[in-house]
Design an enzyme around this catalytic site. Sequence first.
Site, PDB file in Angstrom:
ATOM      1  N   ASP A 123      96.134   6.414  -4.625  1.00  0.00           N
ATOM      2  CA  ASP A 123      96.702   5.464  -5.232  1.00  0.00           C
ATOM      3  C   ASP A 123      97.005   4.257  -4.868  1.00  0.00           C
ATOM      4  O   ASP A 123      97.239   3.424  -4.038  1.00  0.00           O
ATOM      5  CB  ASP A 123      98.407   6.491  -4.971  1.00  0.00           C
ATOM      6  CG  ASP A 123      98.799   5.951  -6.476  1.00  0.00           C
ATOM      7  OD1 ASP A 123      98.829   5.418  -6.817  1.00  0.00           O
ATOM      8  OD2 ASP A 123     100.174   5.631  -5.873  1.00  0.00           O
ATOM      9  N   ASP A 180     102.825  11.323  -0.909  1.00  0.00           N
ATOM     10  CA  ASP A 180     102.432  11.561  -2.322  1.00  0.00           C
ATOM     11  C   ASP A 180     100.436  11.183  -2.056  1.00  0.00           C
ATOM     12  O   ASP A 180      99.841  11.468  -3.373  1.00  0.00           O
ATOM     13  CB  ASP A 180     103.256  11.722  -3.420  1.00  0.00           C
ATOM     14  CG  ASP A 180     104.020  10.250  -4.046  1.00  0.00           C
ATOM     15  OD1 ASP A 180     103.747   9.453  -2.601  1.00  0.00           O
ATOM     16  OD2 ASP A 180     103.922  10.266  -4.698  1.00  0.00           O
ATOM     17  N   ASN A 181     100.518  10.129  -1.393  1.00  0.00           N
ATOM     18  CA  ASN A 181      98.860   9.616  -1.978  1.00  0.00           C
ATOM     19  C   ASN A 181      98.316   9.344  -0.706  1.00  0.00           C
ATOM     20  O   ASN A 181      97.740   8.458  -0.623  1.00  0.00           O
ATOM     21  CB  ASN A 181      99.588   8.563  -2.505  1.00  0.00           C
ATOM     22  CG  ASN A 181     100.019   7.196  -1.848  1.00  0.00           C
ATOM     23  OD1 ASN A 181     100.112   7.244  -0.664  1.00  0.00           O
ATOM     24  ND2 ASN A 181     100.823   6.480  -2.491  1.00  0.00           N
TER      25      ASN A 181
END
Length: 98
Positions: A15, A5-6
């Site tokens: 992130d 997710d990053n």
Amino acid sequence: VRNTDNMSILGLTIDYGPFGFLDRYDPDFVCNATDEQGHYAYKRQPERCRWNCLKLYEALRPALPPSLDIEALLVAEFDAAYADAYLSTMRRKLGLVH
């Protein structure tokens, strides 16, 4: 840390927190206090990157030619390519280039 997710398609981490930063070199450093198993320790970031690439391939597989075996390529080539890129980057940062 790099997880699905990053991490951008360019391999950039996007992130940065609210966890912590690697202030001095420690390959076992885990910046996420909830990661008790050390899955995202600094030294394990190449594994996470390879895993992310595999997940991207799995998502794109239906649109790719069936003969294209990215999974085998990742297993065969990723670690050496990552190590070369890492060493090149560290040499540049330390001024150890010709």
